[in-house]
Design an enzyme around this catalytic site. Structure first.
Site, PDB file in Angstrom:
ATOM      1  N   GLY A   1       4.299  61.138  63.646  1.00  0.00           N
ATOM      2  CA  GLY A   1       5.628  61.683  63.864  1.00  0.00           C
ATOM      3  C   GLY A   1       6.093  61.683  65.311  1.00  0.00           C
ATOM      4  O   GLY A   1       7.013  62.413  65.659  1.00  0.00           O
ATOM      5  N   LYS A   2       5.507  60.825  66.132  1.00  0.00           N
ATOM      6  CA  LYS A   2       5.907  60.812  67.540  1.00  0.00           C
ATOM      7  C   LYS A   2       7.353  60.350  67.683  1.00  0.00           C
ATOM      8  O   LYS A   2       8.158  60.983  68.356  1.00  0.00           O
ATOM      9  CB  LYS A   2       4.979  59.877  68.341  1.00  0.00           C
ATOM     10  CG  LYS A   2       3.529  60.294  68.278  1.00  0.00           C
ATOM     11  CD  LYS A   2       2.645  59.406  69.111  1.00  0.00           C
ATOM     12  CE  LYS A   2       2.574  57.989  68.617  1.00  0.00           C
ATOM     13  NZ  LYS A   2       1.925  57.832  67.303  1.00  0.00           N
TER      14      LYS A   2
ATOM     15  N   LYS B   1     -11.789  63.987  65.719  1.00  0.00           N
ATOM     16  CA  LYS B   1     -13.040  63.755  64.996  1.00  0.00           C
ATOM     17  C   LYS B   1     -13.254  64.804  63.911  1.00  0.00           C
ATOM     18  O   LYS B   1     -13.674  64.498  62.800  1.00  0.00           O
ATOM     19  CB  LYS B   1     -14.217  63.776  65.964  1.00  0.00           C
ATOM     20  CG  LYS B   1     -14.272  62.530  66.839  1.00  0.00           C
ATOM     21  CD  LYS B   1     -15.355  62.669  67.867  1.00  0.00           C
ATOM     22  CE  LYS B   1     -15.503  61.397  68.675  1.00  0.00           C
ATOM     23  NZ  LYS B   1     -16.461  61.550  69.756  1.00  0.00           N
TER      24      LYS B   1
ATOM     25  N   GLY C   1       1.979  57.108  62.963  1.00  0.00           N
ATOM     26  CA  GLY C   1       2.436  57.830  61.788  1.00  0.00           C
ATOM     27  C   GLY C   1       2.321  59.335  61.855  1.00  0.00           C
ATOM     28  O   GLY C   1       2.471  60.021  60.847  1.00  0.00           O
TER      29      GLY C   1
ATOM     30  N   GLY D   1      -0.882  60.123  70.176  1.00  0.00           N
ATOM     31  CA  GLY D   1      -1.551  60.327  68.892  1.00  0.00           C
ATOM     32  C   GLY D   1      -1.556  59.057  68.083  1.00  0.00           C
ATOM     33  O   GLY D   1      -0.874  58.090  68.435  1.00  0.00           O
TER      34      GLY D   1
ATOM     35  N   SER E   1     -20.305  58.454  72.528  1.00  0.00           N
ATOM     36  CA  SER E   1     -20.404  59.613  71.635  1.00  0.00           C
ATOM     37  C   SER E   1     -21.162  59.308  70.347  1.00  0.00           C
ATOM     38  O   SER E   1     -21.449  60.214  69.580  1.00  0.00           O
ATOM     39  CB  SER E   1     -19.025  60.170  71.324  1.00  0.00           C
ATOM     40  OG  SER E   1     -18.407  59.343  70.379  1.00  0.00           O
TER      41      SER E   1
HETATM   42  P1  ADP Z   1       4.703  57.584  65.024  1.00  0.00           P
HETATM   43  O1  ADP Z   1       5.871  57.371  65.903  1.00  0.00           O
HETATM   44  O2  ADP Z   1       3.788  58.655  65.514  1.00  0.00           O
HETATM   45  O3  ADP Z   1       3.947  56.346  64.683  1.00  0.00           O
HETATM   46  P2  ADP Z   1       6.676  58.203  63.050  1.00  0.00           P
HETATM   47  O4  ADP Z   1       7.497  59.089  63.875  1.00  0.00           O
HETATM   48  O5  ADP Z   1       7.150  56.839  62.823  1.00  0.00           O
HETATM   49  O6  ADP Z   1       5.216  58.130  63.631  1.00  0.00           O
HETATM   50  O7  ADP Z   1       6.387  58.927  61.668  1.00  0.00           O
HETATM   51  C1  ADP Z   1       6.190  58.269  60.451  1.00  0.00           C
HETATM   52  C2  ADP Z   1       6.892  59.008  59.367  1.00  0.00           C
HETATM   53  O8  ADP Z   1       6.233  60.214  59.089  1.00  0.00           O
HETATM   54  C3  ADP Z   1       8.303  59.384  59.703  1.00  0.00           C
HETATM   55  O9  ADP Z   1       9.113  59.204  58.597  1.00  0.00           O
HETATM   56  C4  ADP Z   1       8.221  60.842  60.061  1.00  0.00           C
HETATM   57  O10 ADP Z   1       9.403  61.522  59.790  1.00  0.00           O
HETATM   58  C5  ADP Z   1       7.111  61.313  59.146  1.00  0.00           C
HETATM   59  N1  ADP Z   1       6.409  62.447  59.703  1.00  0.00           N
HETATM   60  C6  ADP Z   1       5.386  62.403  60.568  1.00  0.00           C
HETATM   61  N2  ADP Z   1       4.977  63.661  60.880  1.00  0.00           N
HETATM   62  C7  ADP Z   1       5.767  64.491  60.208  1.00  0.00           C
HETATM   63  C8  ADP Z   1       5.827  65.929  60.111  1.00  0.00           C
HETATM   64  N3  ADP Z   1       5.009  66.741  60.777  1.00  0.00           N
HETATM   65  N4  ADP Z   1       6.770  66.445  59.322  1.00  0.00           N
HETATM   66  C9  ADP Z   1       7.591  65.668  58.622  1.00  0.00           C
HETATM   67  N5  ADP Z   1       7.569  64.331  58.645  1.00  0.00           N
HETATM   68  C10 ADP Z   1       6.671  63.736  59.436  1.00  0.00           C
END
Ligand code: ADP
Length: 848
Positions: free
Chosen positions: A366-367, A774, A364, A361, A731
């Site tokens: 939350g991965k 999208k 940001g 994904g 697309s």
């Molecule tokens: P990624 O690894 O996808 O780039 P991150 O894991 O670094 O993203 O997430 C960025 C921030 O957003 C983190 O502080 C994370 O805890 C927060 N975050 C992302 N998705 C969620 C969610 N569904 N619920 C709570 N916090 C989230």
């Protein structure tokens, strides 16, 4: 009676009866000048007598040196007539004399008179003056032997050889050699007794050869003895030095002792322990300053720091895991379900064979934090390892220890950080893995992830196998397309498409804001973010699929609040002198209810609490009006994406590595000769889409009411604004075609509609990828209608309910249908026709 003695060409006249000076342990030769100490009365009498009578004595050696008062029988018969050069009487009663040997003489008779011996002598020259003869060959031989002899003999100075060589005659040389030989005096006497010069030379040669032999042997024995002695001493000496160096460096022997104990204590596999001991042994023998010692030491440190058997107990309770996942993340229901399935299997099977989870994904979403959450849910340690930009296999597998500064690879480094053998390791950005001439990191990674192989993972630095089979690996990627195929095959893909505004709001409210309040030491009871403010931050300060930027902005606001709080003294909560900051601050009212964010600066100055007033909590609230002051001017204007109808402009939808995006495609038509200019972010695929769109427009020219020859008389300029490069080029096909036709016909395109779909030359619309992303982007941008290929209609049910509720989806099969919907005032034959598609119960209809 006088005698004539000869020495080389010199002639000496001496009396034939001479006082005898008996010598002990000394034999003096002709030509030789020698100092002698004398003390015996006989000797002193002889010197005295000689001093009064021509200064000449006869030097004769005693057979037995012990004899204190030798009689005639105790003396040899051949002696040397010598001249007294100097007589010095020393205070202790002895006398030091300097004598010079003149010539050999034979004693024919000894007589005692006046307390001393007198000898009657006859000349006994080495060389008969009548027959001198040539003895140079023998002489040379003796000289060369002598040279060797001196070189082997430690106590004879090397200059002697030069002196002897410088002397003129063989006789002289022979005497000098004989005088310098370090032999017993009876041997020396035999030399003096030699009948002739050749006899003397021969005797010298034999003697020298024998002496050389002996000296050589002595040398060898000495060397051997010293050699073995030296070897032992050397080691001893070096060991001592080493200890001293260790002491200097503060690494007493204890240090090694400690290391040894640590190796013994740590639960290591046998091979590893043996290996560590081996390095330690090496280390002990090395200078701690040598590079090798550093290498060995580092290795031992690595072995000790790495987990080999240490592990945590798994908490394999699915219900609890669910609680943890919910605690950490908002929404993501599907993702969480998949993770829980995974944990369930783990709890049943007890091991981790199966595909590796891959969270895909935009940034940001939350991965990474999900990975951390999985670890928490399982009660495991967590370590992250970034793969972005890793091009070299050695970064995964480490460098051989022969390299300077070698280190284990990132996998082993992550294990060290984790400190247990069963952590969760997040392999971040697996899609950014590079590849170049330094080997393929992907294949090394395959070995890491393959349960068949990772039991015996080999790191170049460690050399011993490392067992990775207890590790739970989770990978993340922004997009799937750049993940090497063999790696992708091993992974179970879980998509995180990005958040809707509503979700972002909820995440901010439930997770991000509380986190920031806590991290910045704010009081949760007194700080409030108004929903409108959060919404404004989302819309006007960020443009992203995830919530990373949102989190950053919230953090900035929280920091400002914290600073304000720190700056305002408790008794005077608001600094009236800082009116710019005042609007965001409020005073608490007695009822405990917050007053709205009034412009309180002036109020505050008027009502400044008296110093005696009880401490007031300063509630801090952030409203939409405060954002400008806290975050500066909003970078995104919500009016950016105009929803007005426009000619020559169509809104496409792109799926990029950072999530879904709207894409405003503009086409301008000018008079010209049929040139088509493409600008903006156009990949090759995009160009193909553009030319397919043009072909379609030409083929439908008549029906669309376009000049048939537009491609000859007009120039077209297609522009797709710069932004992230779309991942799925084709697309944009229907959007480009729409913009082209709108430009050519002068009919406006509906501004509230976005579209995505590949176009064929004959106007069919083919399915596309990334529908979820999208549609989320379309929703984010306030789009009311989205035209999608009919082939994608099935996927609509997977879309978030909020999106389905707010956006109308229009699945189409042909470009004609697109035109019918999107072009305002299109004449027949493209009559507007309603498109209604039932998608598994969800009625999706054209809304106009
Ligand atoms: P990624 O690894 O996808 O780039 P991150 O894991 O670094 O993203 O997430 C960025 C921030 O957003 C983190 O502080 C994370 O805890 C927060 N975050 C992302 N998705 C969620 C969610 N569904 N619920 C709570 N916090 C989230």
């Amino acid at each position: 009676m006088a005698l004539i003695l000869t020495r080389d060409t010199e002639r000496f006249e001496v009396p034939d009866r001479l006082p005898v000076l008996p010598l002990r342990d000394v034999v003096v030769f002709p030509y030789v000048v020698m100092p002698l100490l004398i003390g015996r009365s006989q000797s002193l009498a002889a010197v005295d007598t000689a001093a009064g009578d021509g200064n000449v004595v006869l030097l004769v050696a005693q057979r037995n040196a012990e004899q204190q008062d030798p009689a005639a029988g105790d003396l040899y018969r051949i002696g040397v007539v010598a001249r007294l050069m100097q007589v010095v009487r020393l205070p202790n009663g002895t006398t030091k004399i300097l004598v010079e040997g003149i010539a050999r003489a034979r004693v024919t008779r000894y007589a005692t008179s006046g307390g001393m011996l007198r000898a009657t002598i006859a000349p006994e020259p080495f060389v008969d003056p009548g027959e001198p003869g040539d003895h140079s060959a023998l002489g040379r031989r003796v000289l060369s032997l002598f040279e060797e002899y001196v070189s082997l003999h430690r106590r004879i100075p090397a200059e002697v050889v030069t002196l002897v060589q410088a002397t003129a005659s063989e006789e002289r040389q022979a005497c000098a050699v004989a005088a310098h030989l370090a032999v017993r005096h009876d041997v020396r006497q035999t030399l003096l007794d030699a009948p002739t010069l050749p006899a003397l030379l021969t005797q010298l040669a034999q003697l020298l050869a024998a002496e050389i032999e002996i000296l050589r042997l002595e040398r060898k024995i000495e060397d051997d003895v010293r050699g073995s002695l030296f070897q032992n001493q050397r080691e001893f000496y070096l060991q001592e030095q080493l200890k001293a160096i260790h002491r200097e460096l503060g690494q007493e022997d204890d240090d090694f002792g400690e290391l040894e104990a640590a190796i013994e204590k740590k639960a290591l596999p046998e091979v590893v322990q043996a290996r560590a001991f081996r390095e330690l042994r090496k280390l002990r023998r090395m200078s701690p300053l040598s590079p090798e010692a550093t290498v060995a030491r580092n290795f031992v440190d690595w072995v000790l720091a790495l987990p080999w058997t240490e592990r945590t107990d798994d908490a394999l309770d699915v219900a609890k895991a669910r609680v943890v996942l919910d605690e950490d993340h908002y929404g993501l229901a599907e993702v969480k379900e998949r993770i829980l399935d995974y944990i369930a299997v783990l709890s049943l099977v007890g091991k981790l064979e199966g595909p590796i989870l891959c969270l895909v994904g935009p940034p940001g979403v939350g991965k990474t934090s999900l990975g951390r959450s999985v670890a928490r849910a399982l009660g495991r340690r967590f370590a992250r390892m970034s793969l972005g930009g890793v091009r070299d296999e050695a970064e995964i597998r480490g460098h051989r220890r022969t390299y300077i500064g070698a280190m284990p690879g990132r996998v082993i480094q992550a294990m060290r950080r984790a400190e247990v053998v069963n952590p969760v390791i997040l392999l971040d950005e697996i899609d950014k893995l590079g590849q170049d001439y330094r080997g393929d990191p992907a294949s090394a990674l395959l070995e890491v992830l393959d349960p068949e192989q990772n039991r015996t993972f080999s790191d170049h630095y460690l050399e011993v196998d490392y067992d990775l089979s207890h590790v739970l690996f989770i990978t993340t990627a922004n997009s799937l397309s750049t993940i090497p195929e063999p790696l992708r095959d091993r992974m179970e893909i879980i998509r995180l498409p990005g958040y809707l505004d509503m979700e972002k709001q909820a995440i901010a409210r439930q997770f991000l804001i509380p986190k920031q309040i806590q991290q910045n030491g704010l009081d949760p009871a007194s700080v409030t973010f108004e929903p409108e403010a959060v919404s404004a931050i989302i819309h006007r300060y960020t443009r992203e699929a995830g919530v990373r930027d949102l989190e950053r902005r919230l953090a900035r606001v929280a920091r400002k609040l914290a600073r304000r709080r720190a700056e305002s003294a408790p008794a005077a909560p608001i600094q009236a002198s800082d009116p710019a900051e005042a609007p965001a601050t409020e005073v608490s009212v007695p009822s405990g209810k917050r007053s709205r964010s009034r412009k309180v600066a002036s109020v505050q100055t008027a009502e400044a609490p008296s110093p005696a007033a009880p401490q007031v909590v300063v509630p801090q609230s952030v409203g939409p009006d405060d954002l400008r002051m806290l975050l500066g001017v909003a970078p995104y204007d919500p009016d950016d994406t105009s929803l007005e109808d426009k000619v020559g402009v169509a809104t496409g939808l792109a799926y990029t590595s950072v999530g879904g995006e709207t894409l405003e495609i503009e086409v301008a038509v000018v008079r010209g000769r049929g040139k088509v200019q493409l600008t903006g972010t156009l990949g090759d695929v995009m160009k193909e889409s553009a030319s397919a769109a043009l072909s379609y427009a030409r083929s439908r020219a008549a029906a669309l009411g376009i000049d048939r020859d537009f491609h000859r008389s007009r120039d077209l300029h297609v522009h797709i604004p710069a932004g992230a490069t779309p991942k799925d080029g084709p697309s944009a096909g229907i959007a480009i075609a729409t913009a082209v036709i709108s430009a050519l016909t002068g009919r406006p395109v509906r501004g509230d509609t976005a579209m995505t779909g590949e176009i064929t030359l004959r106007g069919r619309v083919l399915p596309i990828g990334g529908l979820k992303e999208k549609s989320v982007a379309a929703h984010r941008n306030g789009i009311a209608n989205v035209i999608i290929p009919y082939g994608n209609a099935r996927e609509l049910e997977e879309l978030p309910a909020e999106v389905l509720a707010a956006v109308h989806f229009h699945p189409v099969r042909t470009m004609d249908e697109v035109m019918a919907f999107v072009l305002r005032g299109v004449a027949a034959p493209l009559a507007e026709m309603p498109i209604t598609t039932a998608v598994d119960g969800a009625a999706v209809s054209v809304a106009h």
